[in-house]
Design a protein around this motif. Structure first.
Motif, mmCIF file in Angstrom:
data_model
loop_
_atom_site.group_PDB
_atom_site.id
_atom_site.type_symbol
_atom_site.label_atom_id
_atom_site.label_comp_id
_atom_site.label_asym_id
_atom_site.label_seq_id
_atom_site.Cartn_x
_atom_site.Cartn_y
_atom_site.Cartn_z
ATOM 1 N N VAL A 60 27.794 -122.936 31.939
ATOM 2 C CA VAL A 60 27.057 -121.683 31.773
ATOM 3 C C VAL A 60 27.067 -120.926 33.093
ATOM 4 C CG1 VAL A 60 24.818 -120.622 31.273
ATOM 5 C CG2 VAL A 60 25.540 -122.662 30.009
ATOM 6 N N ILE A 61 27.402 -119.647 33.034
ATOM 7 C CA ILE A 61 27.285 -118.780 34.207
ATOM 8 C C ILE A 61 25.889 -118.177 34.186
ATOM 9 C CG2 ILE A 61 28.110 -116.669 35.313
ATOM 10 C CD1 ILE A 61 30.893 -117.305 34.296
ATOM 11 N N THR A 62 25.093 -118.489 35.185
ATOM 12 C CA THR A 62 23.704 -118.033 35.230
ATOM 13 C C THR A 62 23.603 -116.663 35.902
ATOM 14 O OG1 THR A 62 23.214 -119.007 37.393
ATOM 15 C CG2 THR A 62 23.018 -120.448 35.451
ATOM 16 N N MET A 63 22.404 -116.075 35.849
ATOM 17 C CA MET A 63 22.168 -114.785 36.489
ATOM 18 C C MET A 63 22.278 -114.881 38.011
ATOM 19 S SD MET A 63 21.768 -112.607 34.088
ATOM 20 C CE MET A 63 21.213 -112.373 32.391
ATOM 21 N N GLU A 66 27.363 -115.971 41.695
ATOM 22 C CA GLU A 66 28.170 -114.863 42.201
ATOM 23 C C GLU A 66 29.279 -114.631 41.188
ATOM 24 O OE1 GLU A 66 30.836 -112.337 43.725
ATOM 25 O OE2 GLU A 66 31.491 -114.421 43.494
ATOM 26 N N PRO A 67 29.401 -113.398 40.655
ATOM 27 C CA PRO A 67 30.255 -113.145 39.485
ATOM 28 C C PRO A 67 31.704 -113.604 39.602
ATOM 29 C CG PRO A 67 28.818 -111.281 39.862
ATOM 30 C CD PRO A 67 28.624 -112.203 41.027
ATOM 31 N N VAL A 68 32.434 -113.111 40.583
ATOM 32 C CA VAL A 68 33.870 -113.412 40.651
ATOM 33 C C VAL A 68 34.097 -114.899 40.906
ATOM 34 C CG1 VAL A 68 36.021 -112.953 41.886
ATOM 35 C CG2 VAL A 68 34.435 -111.074 41.386
ATOM 36 N N ARG A 69 33.294 -115.478 41.803
ATOM 37 C CA ARG A 69 33.433 -116.912 42.085
ATOM 38 C C ARG A 69 33.162 -117.733 40.832
ATOM 39 N NH1 ARG A 69 29.965 -117.227 45.873
ATOM 40 N NH2 ARG A 69 31.405 -116.822 47.580
ATOM 41 N N ALA A 70 32.147 -117.332 40.062
ATOM 42 C CA ALA A 70 31.804 -118.072 38.843
ATOM 43 C C ALA A 70 32.923 -117.989 37.815
ATOM 44 C CB ALA A 70 30.508 -117.525 38.256
ATOM 45 N N ILE A 71 33.537 -116.814 37.671
ATOM 46 C CA ILE A 71 34.637 -116.646 36.714
ATOM 47 C C ILE A 71 35.808 -117.554 37.082
ATOM 48 C CG2 ILE A 71 36.395 -115.021 35.893
ATOM 49 C CD1 ILE A 71 33.663 -114.626 34.606
ATOM 50 N N ARG A 72 36.057 -117.684 38.368
ATOM 51 C CA ARG A 72 37.202 -118.483 38.821
ATOM 52 C C ARG A 72 36.930 -119.980 38.791
ATOM 53 N NH1 ARG A 72 38.780 -114.380 43.815
ATOM 54 N NH2 ARG A 72 40.060 -112.954 42.557
ATOM 55 N N SER A 77 33.082 -122.098 30.951
ATOM 56 C CA SER A 77 31.842 -121.381 30.646
ATOM 57 C C SER A 77 32.027 -120.524 29.395
ATOM 58 C CB SER A 77 31.446 -120.486 31.818
ATOM 59 O OG SER A 77 32.400 -119.457 31.998
ATOM 60 N N SER A 78 30.915 -120.183 28.770
ATOM 61 C CA SER A 78 30.961 -119.385 27.541
ATOM 62 C C SER A 78 31.524 -117.993 27.798
ATOM 63 C CB SER A 78 29.560 -119.292 26.928
ATOM 64 O OG SER A 78 28.599 -118.910 27.900
ATOM 65 N N ILE A 79 31.267 -117.408 28.958
ATOM 66 C CA ILE A 79 31.796 -116.077 29.274
ATOM 67 C C ILE A 79 33.311 -116.128 29.433
ATOM 68 C CG2 ILE A 79 31.930 -114.347 31.128
ATOM 69 C CD1 ILE A 79 28.937 -114.550 31.444
ATOM 70 N N VAL A 80 33.806 -117.075 30.207
ATOM 71 C CA VAL A 80 35.247 -117.176 30.454
ATOM 72 C C VAL A 80 35.997 -117.487 29.167
ATOM 73 C CG1 VAL A 80 37.036 -118.539 31.605
ATOM 74 C CG2 VAL A 80 35.026 -117.777 32.885
ATOM 75 N N GLY A 107 35.982 -109.109 32.131
ATOM 76 C CA GLY A 107 36.714 -108.020 31.487
ATOM 77 C C GLY A 107 37.918 -107.588 32.305
ATOM 78 N N LEU A 108 37.714 -107.428 33.606
ATOM 79 C CA LEU A 108 38.791 -106.969 34.480
ATOM 80 C C LEU A 108 39.861 -108.039 34.695
ATOM 81 C CD1 LEU A 108 36.707 -105.046 37.162
ATOM 82 C CD2 LEU A 108 38.473 -104.058 35.707
ATOM 83 N N LEU A 109 39.413 -109.251 35.021
ATOM 84 C CA LEU A 109 40.345 -110.296 35.426
ATOM 85 C C LEU A 109 40.992 -111.027 34.260
ATOM 86 C CD1 LEU A 109 38.249 -111.830 38.358
ATOM 87 C CD2 LEU A 109 40.113 -110.157 38.506
ATOM 88 N N ILE A 110 40.313 -111.079 33.120
ATOM 89 C CA ILE A 110 40.845 -111.845 31.988
ATOM 90 C C ILE A 110 41.361 -110.917 30.878
ATOM 91 C CG2 ILE A 110 40.318 -113.563 30.222
ATOM 92 C CD1 ILE A 110 38.200 -114.707 32.129
ATOM 93 N N VAL A 111 40.512 -110.029 30.371
ATOM 94 C CA VAL A 111 40.954 -109.122 29.304
ATOM 95 C C VAL A 111 41.992 -108.138 29.851
ATOM 96 C CG1 VAL A 111 40.231 -107.369 27.635
ATOM 97 C CG2 VAL A 111 38.782 -109.370 28.059
#
Length: 344
Positions: A60-63, A66-72, A77-80, A107-111
């Motif tokens: 899970v990516i929490t609030m 840090e957004p970009v680090r979490a995506i990578r 995670s459910s968002i990725v 959205g930017l890095l994956i979609v």
């Protein structure tokens, strides 16, 4: 059509997210849902799994992440995973109430961006008050880009026009540039350059500058601005509405018995005012400029807002809004390049 949903993001996740999905499933028989989340928390909440497929997501990516680090780093995670489903063609749109930065980054890095669009813009729908022929308007960018160049704002105008036509069904949307006055020479050099550029785009119904005090009066159907100003304006509108409601309530409570009796008689009026200012009824914020719809709703959203946002996504997919933008920017490559050069 299929929508990939992050069920773990938001203040009331996953319970309210699942409730909203089931309400939307019953309202839109042509939608299927891929829901991503921790199986032990999500599966018991699904009352009826018709057209709902649970895809386990262990992270899970929490609030606080840090957004970009979490995506990578949080690949499971459910968002990725939800964003990846859209990238791989398993779903038509991605929806989340979670970490705003992470949703934008996914959205930017994956979609991925539409070719020809420099920076996608975050778009929200706001109410228009006491104007029978117009109930709402859209504004972008409201926070995707804090550091925005004039050319980005010009592209926002084109994207906003297509959004208003597709989702709001406005034939000739009036496009306005948010500025500190309505005259053509108002604002700094960047705003003056944007004004001139927008005035020269064929097919764009550019009506000139609009002031922030006139937004809720229906000054335009589409309002474009840089991400910093748009985000500040949005929060100022939200804060003013909440403060006024609190002020009215405080005055009533301190007005004694007579004030409370009067308030009781005016209760329907207060409800109408509150409803008119509730922009969550229009759905979430859309990151325009991506290859598929990516929609972020407020973290405090409950089931009715989730359902409304899914209705908004249904309209985005059904009207092929992303495909329309792809076609436009493919056909206007040279024009966009010339505009970009002129605005350097």
């Amino acid at each position: 059509m299929k929508i990939a949903v992050d069920t773990m993001g938001g203040d009331y996740a996953p319970a309210e997210i699942i409730k909203g999905i089931e309400q939307a499933r019953d309202a839109y028989p042509d939608i299927e849902f891929l829901v991503f989340g921790q199986e032990d928390k999500v599966k018991p909440l699904i009352q009826n799994d018709t057209r709902i497929t649970l895809v386990p997501a262990s992270e899970v990516i929490t609030m606080e992440d840090e957004p970009v680090r979490a995506i990578r780093r949080k690949k499971q995670s459910s968002i990725v995973l939800a964003a990846t489903a859209v990238k791989e063609g398993q779903a038509d749109a991605f929806f989340s109430a979670g970490n705003s930065g992470a949703v934008l980054a996914a959205g930017l890095l994956i979609v991925g961006r539409i070719k020809g669009i420099d920076r996608p813009g975050l778009t929200t729908t706001l109410p228009v008050l006491r104007k029978p022929d117009q109930s709402s308007f859209v504004m972008l960018d409201v926070g995707a880009n804090a550091d925005t160049k004039p050319f980005n704002v010009v592209q926002y105008a084109v994207m906003g026009q297509y959004y208003a036509q597709s989702v709001m069904h406005v034939d000739q949307p009036r496009v306005g540039l948010l500025n500190n006055g309505t005259e053509a020479d108002k604002g700094d050099k960047a705003h003056q350059a944007i004004y001139q550029a927008l005035s020269g785009i064929d097919g764009l119904n550019f009506i000139g500058n609009v002031e922030s005090r006139e937004l809720l009066n229906g000054a335009a159907d589409v309002v474009v601005t840089d991400g910093f100003t748009g985000n500040a304006t949005l929060k100022a509108i939200e804060g003013t509405a909440l403060s006024m409601l609190k002020l009215i309530k405080g005055e009533i409570m301190s007005g004694g018995l007579g004030g409370k009796i009067g308030a009781s008689m005016l209760k329907p009026v207060f409800k109408n005012v509150q409803s008119a200012m509730d922009y969550s009824q229009y759905g979430g914020a859309v990151l325009l400029g991506l290859k598929a719809p990516v929609v972020k709703t407020h973290g405090s959203s409950k089931a009715p807002t989730i359902k409304n946002t899914i209705g908004q996504i249904h309209e985005l997919i059904q009207t092929h809004s992303a495909e329309q933008l792809v076609t436009y920017f493919d056909q206007h490559t040279d024009e966009m390049a010339a505009l970009k050069e002129s605005l350097k």
